[in-house]
Design a protein around this motif. Structure first.
Motif, PDB file in Angstrom:
ATOM      1  N   GLU A  27      -8.564   2.535   0.665  1.00  0.00           N
ATOM      2  CA  GLU A  27      -8.035   2.100  -0.631  1.00  0.00           C
ATOM      3  C   GLU A  27      -8.870   2.731  -1.735  1.00  0.00           C
ATOM      4  O   GLU A  27     -10.098   2.647  -1.708  1.00  0.00           O
ATOM      5  CB  GLU A  27      -8.087   0.578  -0.734  1.00  0.00           C
ATOM      6  CG  GLU A  27      -7.169  -0.106   0.258  1.00  0.00           C
ATOM      7  CD  GLU A  27      -7.208  -1.622   0.157  1.00  0.00           C
ATOM      8  OE1 GLU A  27      -7.995  -2.169  -0.641  1.00  0.00           O
ATOM      9  OE2 GLU A  27      -6.435  -2.262   0.892  1.00  0.00           O
ATOM     10  N   LYS A  55       0.845  -1.196   0.000  1.00  0.00           N
ATOM     11  CA  LYS A  55       0.000   0.000   0.000  1.00  0.00           C
ATOM     12  C   LYS A  55       0.877   1.242   0.000  1.00  0.00           C
ATOM     13  O   LYS A  55       1.890   1.302   0.692  1.00  0.00           O
ATOM     14  CB  LYS A  55      -0.912   0.014   1.222  1.00  0.00           C
ATOM     15  CG  LYS A  55      -1.956  -1.070   1.175  1.00  0.00           C
ATOM     16  CD  LYS A  55      -2.882  -0.972   2.366  1.00  0.00           C
ATOM     17  CE  LYS A  55      -3.919  -2.093   2.282  1.00  0.00           C
ATOM     18  NZ  LYS A  55      -4.853  -2.049   3.406  1.00  0.00           N
ATOM     19  N   THR A  66      -3.809   4.473  -1.415  1.00  0.00           N
ATOM     20  CA  THR A  66      -4.761   4.864  -0.373  1.00  0.00           C
ATOM     21  C   THR A  66      -4.821   6.378  -0.257  1.00  0.00           C
ATOM     22  O   THR A  66      -3.865   7.090  -0.580  1.00  0.00           O
ATOM     23  CB  THR A  66      -4.380   4.270   0.999  1.00  0.00           C
ATOM     24  OG1 THR A  66      -3.127   4.817   1.411  1.00  0.00           O
ATOM     25  CG2 THR A  66      -4.300   2.755   0.951  1.00  0.00           C
TER      26      THR A  66
END
Length: 88
Positions: free
Chosen positions: A37, A6, A32
């Motif tokens: 997300e 991420k 994100t």
């Protein structure tokens, strides 16, 4: 296959070259914003134009062995059907 790393929207903005270089090499990321997300960066599929001999050999190892006579008979039937020739 593991989860994609991420990265925040800010990371993407500040490290865009590094991140895009990683995507070009096959890496994927989940983007994100505010802890949620919002998207994914993934490499586009590329059509290979050339398969090396080693890659072809590796792919062929698990291929089913076929009788050449059976293959030729299948081709003959298909050829006749496409030309409109049918027995009977």
């Amino acid at each position: 296959m593991g989860a994609q790393p991420k990265i925040t929207q800010r990371d993407l903005r500040l490290r865009s070259k590094e991140i895009m270089d990683a995507v070009e090499r096959g890496g994927s990321f989940t983007v994100t914003r505010g802890g949620q997300e919002i998207g994914a960066l993934v490499p586009l599929p590329r059509r290979r134009r050339y398969v090396s001999r080693a890659d072809f050999a590796a792919m062929s190892r698990g291929a089913q062995v076929r009788d050449v006579g059976v293959i030729r008979a299948d081709q003959a039937v298909t050829y006749d059907e496409e030309l409109g020739h049918r027995d009977g």
